[in-house]
Design a protein around this motif. Structure first.
Motif, PDB file in Angstrom:
ATOM      1  N   VAL A 125       2.756  11.046   8.457  1.00 27.46           N
ATOM      2  CA  VAL A 125       3.041  11.277   9.874  1.00 27.46           C
ATOM      3  C   VAL A 125       4.225  12.209   9.960  1.00 27.46           C
ATOM      4  O   VAL A 125       5.024  12.326   9.017  1.00 27.46           O
ATOM      5  N   ALA A 126       4.302  12.876  11.107  1.00 27.49           N
ATOM      6  CA  ALA A 126       5.375  13.847  11.274  1.00 27.49           C
ATOM      7  C   ALA A 126       6.731  13.159  11.296  1.00 27.49           C
ATOM      8  O   ALA A 126       7.735  13.715  10.872  1.00 27.49           O
ATOM      9  N   ASP A 127       6.706  11.961  11.753  1.00 24.79           N
ATOM     10  CA  ASP A 127       7.954  11.232  11.928  1.00 24.79           C
ATOM     11  C   ASP A 127       8.750  11.147  10.614  1.00 24.79           C
ATOM     12  O   ASP A 127       8.279  10.602   9.627  1.00 24.79           O
ATOM     13  N   GLU A 128       9.931  11.660  10.631  1.00 25.30           N
ATOM     14  CA  GLU A 128      10.780  11.664   9.428  1.00 25.30           C
ATOM     15  C   GLU A 128      11.150  10.240   9.012  1.00 25.30           C
ATOM     16  O   GLU A 128      11.206   9.923   7.832  1.00 25.30           O
ATOM     17  N   ASP A 129      11.367   9.367   9.995  1.00 27.19           N
ATOM     18  CA  ASP A 129      11.706   7.977   9.683  1.00 27.19           C
ATOM     19  C   ASP A 129      10.586   7.314   8.895  1.00 27.19           C
ATOM     20  O   ASP A 129      10.844   6.569   7.939  1.00 27.19           O
ATOM     21  N   ALA A 130       9.363   7.581   9.312  1.00 28.71           N
ATOM     22  CA  ALA A 130       8.222   6.976   8.626  1.00 28.71           C
ATOM     23  C   ALA A 130       8.173   7.454   7.182  1.00 28.71           C
ATOM     24  O   ALA A 130       7.871   6.678   6.270  1.00 28.71           O
ATOM     25  N   ARG A 131       8.488   8.706   6.974  1.00 27.03           N
ATOM     26  CA  ARG A 131       8.505   9.234   5.605  1.00 27.03           C
ATOM     27  C   ARG A 131       9.557   8.510   4.769  1.00 27.03           C
ATOM     28  O   ARG A 131       9.305   8.115   3.633  1.00 27.03           O
ATOM     29  N   ARG A 132      10.727   8.319   5.373  1.00 32.79           N
ATOM     30  CA  ARG A 132      11.806   7.627   4.648  1.00 32.79           C
ATOM     31  C   ARG A 132      11.413   6.180   4.350  1.00 32.79           C
ATOM     32  O   ARG A 132      11.649   5.677   3.261  1.00 32.79           O
ATOM     33  N   VAL A 133      10.826   5.535   5.353  1.00 33.06           N
ATOM     34  CA  VAL A 133      10.447   4.130   5.160  1.00 33.06           C
ATOM     35  C   VAL A 133       9.358   4.023   4.095  1.00 33.06           C
ATOM     36  O   VAL A 133       9.378   3.111   3.270  1.00 33.06           O
ATOM     37  N   ARG A 134       8.440   4.984   4.115  1.00 33.15           N
ATOM     38  CA  ARG A 134       7.373   4.966   3.109  1.00 33.15           C
ATOM     39  C   ARG A 134       7.970   5.087   1.699  1.00 33.15           C
ATOM     40  O   ARG A 134       7.582   4.364   0.785  1.00 33.15           O
ATOM     41  N   ALA A 135       8.944   5.963   1.550  1.00 33.24           N
ATOM     42  CA  ALA A 135       9.588   6.137   0.245  1.00 33.24           C
ATOM     43  C   ALA A 135      10.346   4.863  -0.146  1.00 33.24           C
ATOM     44  O   ALA A 135      10.289   4.419  -1.293  1.00 33.24           O
ATOM     45  N   ALA A 136      11.032   4.278   0.835  1.00 33.57           N
ATOM     46  CA  ALA A 136      11.792   3.054   0.560  1.00 33.57           C
ATOM     47  C   ALA A 136      10.858   1.898   0.218  1.00 33.57           C
ATOM     48  O   ALA A 136      11.164   1.056  -0.623  1.00 33.57           O
ATOM     49  N   LEU A 137       9.704   1.887   0.881  1.00 32.13           N
ATOM     50  CA  LEU A 137       8.700   0.837   0.635  1.00 32.13           C
ATOM     51  C   LEU A 137       8.234   0.881  -0.823  1.00 32.13           C
ATOM     52  O   LEU A 137       8.059  -0.159  -1.466  1.00 32.13           O
ATOM     53  N   ALA A 138       8.053   2.090  -1.328  1.00 33.39           N
ATOM     54  CA  ALA A 138       7.599   2.245  -2.719  1.00 33.39           C
ATOM     55  C   ALA A 138       8.639   1.722  -3.710  1.00 33.39           C
ATOM     56  O   ALA A 138       8.303   1.382  -4.838  1.00 33.39           O
ATOM     57  N   GLU A 139       9.895   1.675  -3.257  1.00 32.17           N
ATOM     58  CA  GLU A 139      10.970   1.223  -4.153  1.00 32.17           C
ATOM     59  C   GLU A 139      11.189  -0.290  -4.092  1.00 32.17           C
ATOM     60  O   GLU A 139      11.928  -0.837  -4.901  1.00 32.17           O
ATOM     61  N   LEU A 140      10.563  -0.939  -3.120  1.00 30.11           N
ATOM     62  CA  LEU A 140      10.774  -2.397  -2.983  1.00 30.11           C
ATOM     63  C   LEU A 140      10.161  -3.140  -4.164  1.00 30.11           C
ATOM     64  O   LEU A 140       9.172  -2.687  -4.738  1.00 30.11           O
ATOM     65  N   PRO A 141      10.728  -4.307  -4.528  1.00 35.97           N
ATOM     66  CA  PRO A 141      10.070  -5.156  -5.528  1.00 35.97           C
ATOM     67  C   PRO A 141       8.657  -5.503  -5.031  1.00 35.97           C
ATOM     68  O   PRO A 141       8.464  -5.682  -3.820  1.00 35.97           O
ATOM     69  N   GLU A 142       7.699  -5.613  -5.964  1.00 40.08           N
ATOM     70  CA  GLU A 142       6.299  -5.773  -5.568  1.00 40.08           C
ATOM     71  C   GLU A 142       6.075  -6.969  -4.641  1.00 40.08           C
ATOM     72  O   GLU A 142       5.337  -6.881  -3.673  1.00 40.08           O
ATOM     73  N   HIS A 143       6.751  -8.097  -4.936  1.00 39.54           N
ATOM     74  CA  HIS A 143       6.490  -9.290  -4.124  1.00 39.54           C
ATOM     75  C   HIS A 143       6.975  -9.125  -2.683  1.00 39.54           C
ATOM     76  O   HIS A 143       6.438  -9.737  -1.772  1.00 39.54           O
ATOM     77  N   GLU A 144       7.964  -8.265  -2.489  1.00 41.56           N
ATOM     78  CA  GLU A 144       8.411  -8.001  -1.113  1.00 41.56           C
ATOM     79  C   GLU A 144       7.521  -6.941  -0.464  1.00 41.56           C
ATOM     80  O   GLU A 144       7.192  -7.026   0.725  1.00 41.56           O
ATOM     81  N   ARG A 145       7.141  -5.953  -1.264  1.00 38.11           N
ATOM     82  CA  ARG A 145       6.335  -4.856  -0.711  1.00 38.11           C
ATOM     83  C   ARG A 145       4.980  -5.380  -0.220  1.00 38.11           C
ATOM     84  O   ARG A 145       4.519  -5.001   0.862  1.00 38.11           O
ATOM     85  N   ILE A 146       4.377  -6.284  -1.003  1.00 43.36           N
ATOM     86  CA  ILE A 146       3.065  -6.810  -0.606  1.00 43.36           C
ATOM     87  C   ILE A 146       3.170  -7.529   0.741  1.00 43.36           C
ATOM     88  O   ILE A 146       2.335  -7.351   1.621  1.00 43.36           O
ATOM     89  N   VAL A 147       4.229  -8.303   0.893  1.00 48.71           N
ATOM     90  CA  VAL A 147       4.408  -9.046   2.147  1.00 48.71           C
ATOM     91  C   VAL A 147       4.594  -8.086   3.316  1.00 48.71           C
ATOM     92  O   VAL A 147       3.968  -8.237   4.379  1.00 48.71           O
ATOM     93  N   ILE A 148       5.435  -7.070   3.123  1.00 46.72           N
ATOM     94  CA  ILE A 148       5.680  -6.092   4.201  1.00 46.72           C
ATOM     95  C   ILE A 148       4.376  -5.360   4.546  1.00 46.72           C
ATOM     96  O   ILE A 148       4.038  -5.201   5.724  1.00 46.72           O
ATOM     97  N   GLU A 149       3.652  -4.945   3.521  1.00 50.76           N
ATOM     98  CA  GLU A 149       2.411  -4.196   3.776  1.00 50.76           C
ATOM     99  C   GLU A 149       1.401  -5.051   4.541  1.00 50.76           C
ATOM    100  O   GLU A 149       0.808  -4.597   5.516  1.00 50.76           O
ATOM    101  N   LEU A 150       1.225  -6.297   4.073  1.00 50.29           N
ATOM    102  CA  LEU A 150       0.217  -7.140   4.719  1.00 50.29           C
ATOM    103  C   LEU A 150       0.615  -7.497   6.149  1.00 50.29           C
ATOM    104  O   LEU A 150      -0.221  -7.487   7.049  1.00 50.29           O
ATOM    105  N   HIS A 151       1.888  -7.786   6.346  1.00 47.53           N
ATOM    106  CA  HIS A 151       2.316  -8.253   7.671  1.00 47.53           C
ATOM    107  C   HIS A 151       2.496  -7.100   8.664  1.00 47.53           C
ATOM    108  O   HIS A 151       1.907  -7.102   9.739  1.00 47.53           O
ATOM    109  N   TRP A 152       3.290  -6.123   8.270  1.00 42.47           N
ATOM    110  CA  TRP A 152       3.599  -5.073   9.238  1.00 42.47           C
ATOM    111  C   TRP A 152       2.549  -3.957   9.271  1.00 42.47           C
ATOM    112  O   TRP A 152       2.302  -3.374  10.300  1.00 42.47           O
ATOM    113  N   LEU A 153       1.973  -3.661   8.120  1.00 40.50           N
ATOM    114  CA  LEU A 153       1.042  -2.528   8.111  1.00 40.50           C
ATOM    115  C   LEU A 153      -0.415  -2.956   8.301  1.00 40.50           C
ATOM    116  O   LEU A 153      -1.247  -2.154   8.690  1.00 40.50           O
TER     117      LEU A 153
END
Lengths: 192, 246
Positions: A125-153
């Motif tokens: 998405v054009a949104d710069e924040d979304a790009r940053r969050v996407r990059a930060a999401l990739a850096e999260l520990p897997e057990h946290e990332r899975i929860v964030i992806e399932l719940h918020w995304l």
């Protein structure tokens, strides 16, 4: 006129069956119920699988495997349980299995997780924040990332997420909180 | 949970959650459905049918395989002191090995619709798989005067090796049965290790029905190491052929 027709059709058509009713019907031999479930969940599962494996090439096969395992596990499904966490659990396990096979072929999972955004290329998405969050999401520990992806995304409730990851509700809430906090910090740091 | 909501972060997450253009997903959807239905229709054959059985039925098959193994050993190759060894003790030893083996098997045979067991549970079970036969070896023998209870004269190492190989060989058909029953191979190395430990405990069960030697060191080295060795071999095989364990 067309609006009136639509209202009339909506009023006369039978109410949509729930996922669980459809799956029960499939188990009882109604093949058409499988098609309906597939149409409901193929797209969300494609997005989820793409986020998990970070590639669009293998998504078709992963989603097909997910539905194949849904079929294989149909006799284990108990009445009264929600189907959606089942599907996402199968998809998560199929993706994990796929990543293991991929690491066998010499493609490092760690390298992929660290360097490739875990969201699809077409989600950009054009949104710069979304790009940053996407990059930060990739850096999260897997057990946290899975929860964030399932719940918020993917819009799963916390109880459903807990079922998918096989953890207690409070543990999942803690992971969600920690993950959210990390993302917020990452967003603020990037902006600063 | 998220008591300190950040509207900017929420907006970014919403942007990421937004589905792509509908056309991108709909494109080829019917063909993909057709391919999926074809894959489902091709789910025929003995192994596939067995894998589609409900989990309790698959677990029952694993239990029958273990019971059959113990029965065959008792019929064909029973311990020399079978008529004199306390029946209750033998039953307790066999039942505890079989029960733990079935618990491990139930974790290994979980379908992909269930989340993998937590690391605490898997570690606990892995430790129990090693600790149980070791604990049984440490229980003082009731009577060292029973036939074969002391092993051969000066053949300690040979007896230990023979029992270890016997137990390991007995574990193989159990491991093969588990491989047939599994719907999706375990995605985590420790779950593969649990399946191997379950099969190893099946090997211990066979040894309990076969070997009359009651010496503590023999039982510790020749019997109790079978589940441990099975776990280590599976982990090494996974590392060699299955990539880094995750």
């Amino acid at each position: 006129m067309s609006l009136l027709l639509r209202i009339l059709l909506a009023a006369t058509s039978p109410p949509a069956r729930t996922d669980e009713e459809l799956f029960a019907a499939y188990r009882d031999g109604q093949a058409a119920a499988f098609d309906e479930l597939w149409r409901r969940y193929e797209a969300p599962l494609r997005r989820y699988a793409r986020r998990r494996v970070g590639s669009t090439d293998e998504v078709d096969e992963l989603v097909q495997q997910t539905f194949l395992h849904l079929h294989r596990s149909r006799k284990d499904f108990k009445q009264g349980l929600p189907l959606r966490p089942w599907l996402y659990t199968i998809c998560l396990n199929v993706c994990r299995h796929h990543l293991r096979k991929r690491s066998r072929r010499g493609i490092s999972t760690e390298l992929h997780d660290a360097n490739t955004p875990s969201v699809a290329a077409h989600d950009i998405v054009a949104d710069e924040d979304a790009r940053r969050v996407r990059a930060a999401l990739a850096e999260l520990p897997e057990h946290e990332r899975i929860v964030i992806e399932l719940h918020w995304l993917h819009g799963l409730g916390m109880k459903e997420v807990a079922e998918v990851v096989g953890a207690g509700l409070s543990a999942v809430k803690v992971r969600a909180h920690r993950g959210y906090k990390r993302l917020r910090v990452a967003l603020q740091e990037e902006a600063a | 949970m998220t008591d300190e909501r950040d509207p900017r972060l929420d907006a970014a997450l919403q942007a990421l959650a937004r589905p792509p253009e509908a056309s991108a997903e709909v494109e080829g959807a019917e063909a993909r459905l057709g391919a999926t239905k074809q894959a489902v229709a091709s789910e025929t054959g003995f192994v596939t049918t067995v894998r589609q059985l409900p989990t309790p039925a698959r677990l029952a098959i694993a239990a029958v395989a273990m019971a059959a193994l113990a029965t065959i050993v008792l019929l064909v190759n029973a311990r020399a002191d079978l008529g004199e060894y306390p029946a209750l003790r033998l039953a307790m030893e066999g039942a505890s090995s079989a029960a733990l083996a079935l618990i491990l098997t139930s974790v290994a045979l979980r379908g992909p619709h269930k989340a993998a067991a937590s690391s605490g549970v898997t570690w606990g079970l892995a430790i129990a798989a090693v600790a149980l036969p070791a604990a049984l070896a440490l229980v003082p023998p009731e009577n060292l005067m029973l036939p074969g209870a002391k092993g051969g004269e000066g053949t300690f190492v040979k007896d230990v090796m023979a029992c270890f190989l016997y137990g390991s060989a007995a574990a193989l058909p159990i491991l093969g049965t588990l491989a047939v029953l599994q719907r999706l191979p375990p995605t985590r190395a420790r779950v593969s290790a649990l399946a191997a430990a379950g099969a190893g405990l099946g090997g211990v069960l066979a040894l309990q029905m076969h070997c009359p030697i009651a010496l503590r060191d023999h039982l510790l080295i020749g019997h109790a190491t079978v589940p441990l060795a099975a776990m280590l071999v599976i982990l090494l095989v996974r590392r060699a052929f299955g990539g880094k364990p995750r």
